[in-house]
Write a protein that holds these residues in place. Sequence first.
Motif, PDB file in Angstrom:
ATOM      1  N   LEU A  99       0.828  -1.211   0.000  1.00  0.00           N
ATOM      2  CA  LEU A  99       0.000   0.000   0.000  1.00  0.00           C
ATOM      3  C   LEU A  99       0.865   1.265   0.000  1.00  0.00           C
ATOM      4  N   TYR A 100       2.069   1.141   0.545  1.00  0.00           N
ATOM      5  CA  TYR A 100       2.996   2.264   0.610  1.00  0.00           C
ATOM      6  C   TYR A 100       4.282   1.900  -0.133  1.00  0.00           C
ATOM      7  N   SER A 101       4.924   2.883  -0.715  1.00  0.00           N
ATOM      8  CA  SER A 101       6.174   2.640  -1.436  1.00  0.00           C
ATOM      9  C   SER A 101       7.338   2.537  -0.445  1.00  0.00           C
ATOM     10  N   PRO A 102       8.430   1.859  -0.845  1.00  0.00           N
ATOM     11  CA  PRO A 102       9.620   1.820   0.032  1.00  0.00           C
ATOM     12  C   PRO A 102      10.118   3.219   0.384  1.00  0.00           C
ATOM     13  N   GLU A 103       9.990   4.151  -0.551  1.00  0.00           N
ATOM     14  CA  GLU A 103      10.434   5.515  -0.288  1.00  0.00           C
ATOM     15  C   GLU A 103       9.570   6.177   0.781  1.00  0.00           C
ATOM     16  N   GLU A 104       8.276   5.913   0.753  1.00  0.00           N
ATOM     17  CA  GLU A 104       7.390   6.459   1.784  1.00  0.00           C
ATOM     18  C   GLU A 104       7.734   5.885   3.153  1.00  0.00           C
ATOM     19  N   ILE A 105       7.985   4.599   3.210  1.00  0.00           N
ATOM     20  CA  ILE A 105       8.324   3.964   4.493  1.00  0.00           C
ATOM     21  C   ILE A 105       9.618   4.525   5.046  1.00  0.00           C
ATOM     22  N   GLU A 106      10.604   4.718   4.195  1.00  0.00           N
ATOM     23  CA  GLU A 106      11.865   5.303   4.646  1.00  0.00           C
ATOM     24  C   GLU A 106      11.644   6.723   5.158  1.00  0.00           C
ATOM     25  N   ASP A 107      10.778   7.467   4.482  1.00  0.00           N
ATOM     26  CA  ASP A 107      10.457   8.822   4.933  1.00  0.00           C
ATOM     27  C   ASP A 107       9.732   8.792   6.271  1.00  0.00           C
ATOM     28  N   PHE A 108       8.818   7.848   6.446  1.00  0.00           N
ATOM     29  CA  PHE A 108       8.136   7.697   7.736  1.00  0.00           C
ATOM     30  C   PHE A 108       9.146   7.412   8.855  1.00  0.00           C
ATOM     31  N   ARG A 109      10.136   6.567   8.567  1.00  0.00           N
ATOM     32  CA  ARG A 109      11.163   6.247   9.571  1.00  0.00           C
ATOM     33  C   ARG A 109      11.927   7.502   9.974  1.00  0.00           C
ATOM     34  N   LYS A 110      12.347   8.271   8.972  1.00  0.00           N
ATOM     35  CA  LYS A 110      13.111   9.481   9.267  1.00  0.00           C
ATOM     36  C   LYS A 110      12.292  10.465  10.086  1.00  0.00           C
ATOM     37  N   ARG A 111      11.029  10.644   9.690  1.00  0.00           N
ATOM     38  CA  ARG A 111      10.175  11.578  10.407  1.00  0.00           C
ATOM     39  C   ARG A 111       9.882  11.097  11.834  1.00  0.00           C
ATOM     40  N   SER A 112       9.704   9.793  11.987  1.00  0.00           N
ATOM     41  CA  SER A 112       9.437   9.237  13.322  1.00  0.00           C
ATOM     42  C   SER A 112      10.632   9.450  14.241  1.00  0.00           C
ATOM     43  N   LEU A 113      11.820   9.148  13.742  1.00  0.00           N
ATOM     44  CA  LEU A 113      13.024   9.294  14.563  1.00  0.00           C
ATOM     45  C   LEU A 113      13.312  10.756  14.875  1.00  0.00           C
ATOM     46  N   ALA A 114      13.032  11.626  13.923  1.00  0.00           N
ATOM     47  CA  ALA A 114      13.284  13.053  14.136  1.00  0.00           C
ATOM     48  C   ALA A 114      12.344  13.655  15.176  1.00  0.00           C
ATOM     49  N   SER A 115      11.205  12.988  15.421  1.00  0.00           N
ATOM     50  CA  SER A 115      10.216  13.544  16.349  1.00  0.00           C
ATOM     51  C   SER A 115      10.410  13.070  17.786  1.00  0.00           C
ATOM     52  N   VAL A 116      11.394  12.207  18.027  1.00  0.00           N
ATOM     53  CA  VAL A 116      11.601  11.676  19.373  1.00  0.00           C
ATOM     54  C   VAL A 116      11.859  12.829  20.351  1.00  0.00           C
ATOM     55  N   GLY A 117      11.074  12.851  21.425  1.00  0.00           N
ATOM     56  CA  GLY A 117      11.220  13.887  22.438  1.00  0.00           C
ATOM     57  C   GLY A 117      10.572  15.209  22.082  1.00  0.00           C
ATOM     58  N   LYS A 118       9.953  15.291  20.894  1.00  0.00           N
ATOM     59  CA  LYS A 118       9.355  16.548  20.451  1.00  0.00           C
ATOM     60  C   LYS A 118       7.831  16.494  20.379  1.00  0.00           C
ATOM     61  N   HIS A 119       7.293  15.287  20.195  1.00  0.00           N
ATOM     62  CA  HIS A 119       5.842  15.177  20.038  1.00  0.00           C
ATOM     63  C   HIS A 119       5.364  13.894  20.708  1.00  0.00           C
ATOM     64  N   GLY A 120       4.447  14.036  21.638  1.00  0.00           N
ATOM     65  CA  GLY A 120       3.915  12.875  22.339  1.00  0.00           C
ATOM     66  C   GLY A 120       2.443  12.670  22.128  1.00  0.00           C
ATOM     67  N   GLY A 121       1.887  13.375  21.139  1.00  0.00           N
ATOM     68  CA  GLY A 121       0.469  13.261  20.869  1.00  0.00           C
ATOM     69  C   GLY A 121       0.151  12.192  19.853  1.00  0.00           C
ATOM     70  N   ASP A 122      -1.075  12.221  19.331  1.00  0.00           N
ATOM     71  CA  ASP A 122      -1.489  11.214  18.358  1.00  0.00           C
ATOM     72  C   ASP A 122      -0.991  11.590  16.965  1.00  0.00           C
ATOM     73  N   LEU A 123      -1.254  10.714  15.997  1.00  0.00           N
ATOM     74  CA  LEU A 123      -0.745  10.931  14.643  1.00  0.00           C
ATOM     75  C   LEU A 123      -1.389  12.130  13.956  1.00  0.00           C
ATOM     76  N   LEU A 124      -2.680  12.337  14.160  1.00  0.00           N
ATOM     77  CA  LEU A 124      -3.358  13.426  13.472  1.00  0.00           C
ATOM     78  C   LEU A 124      -2.816  14.782  13.905  1.00  0.00           C
ATOM     79  N   SER A 125      -2.314  14.881  15.120  1.00  0.00           N
ATOM     80  CA  SER A 125      -1.745  16.133  15.614  1.00  0.00           C
ATOM     81  C   SER A 125      -0.251  16.233  15.358  1.00  0.00           C
ATOM     82  N   HIS A 126       0.337  15.196  14.771  1.00  0.00           N
ATOM     83  CA  HIS A 126       1.776  15.159  14.546  1.00  0.00           C
ATOM     84  C   HIS A 126       2.136  16.063  13.369  1.00  0.00           C
TER      85      HIS A 126
END
Length: 277
Positions: free
Chosen positions: A23-50
């Motif tokens: 359903l998602y491309s490998p490039e999208e998944i890699e982008d999700f990983r980068k964005r997830s790791l970059a948000s550590v300690g910065k956002h503790g809310g749900d996905l819609l508010s991310h």
Amino acid sequence: MGSVAGVNVKEYWDKGFTIVRGLYSPEEIEDFRKRSLASVGKHGGDLLSHPELSSVITDGRMLDVAKQILDRDDVVYYGDSIVAIREGTPGFHKDNTDKFDGKAPDWRSPYTQIRLGIYLQDHYSHSGGLNVREGSHNKVNTTEGRVRQLRTRVGDLGVWNMRVSHSAAGTILRRPLNFVQPHFNDVKRYPKWLLAPKDGQRIALFAALGADDEHLARYVDYLKTRQYMIQVWQRSKYSDETLAEAEAIGLRVRNTPAEIVGVEGLGQNVEYKPIPY
């Protein structure tokens, strides 16, 4: 209602889970990983508010999958989502409200609340994915049902009924025994060289969607008793732009973070406790 190729609706209702491949491309998944790791300690809310990951909810793919499975358009997002950057803990459990009481409302009709998961690494040939029990969404206990793994490849969407018995930290065996999917308690029976390794750091994006019905109303009431969920909602705020994006794809948003503002007595339970009926 959009149609997503490869949604096995029958498998979902028969087994309690299914996988939507690619359903998602490998490039999208890699982008999700980068964005997830970059948000550590910065956002503790749900996905819609991310600020970096709200599109996971608003791009419409999860919504279209949920609509196909439920065969209805009144699908609601209610703030139950998270970026999980951690190793899972084994232990079969259910996510619905009435986990142990077969006479309770959750078990009086087909359950319409769905968990969706994007694993940002491979679990088809690598360990660390989700254990699930086939057909356990129709069993009140967590001991029945053949143990399977939600064997997702990069780009797949895992989908499971909230009544299904599931556990993190699934183990995959190497070839030629890769068809064997053991209960986590049985892994010790196999030599270590036969256990497939993990595919790096475990990161997953989990979200809940469901029909606008009595199951949703009861589940949200239950979530309001849980400390962890109140803490997530207190860190969540939906922008007008994000809400407009959700409306544009036909996703109903129940603004639970706004509902809890100023309300006392919520989130008293750290561990699970049933709610009355």
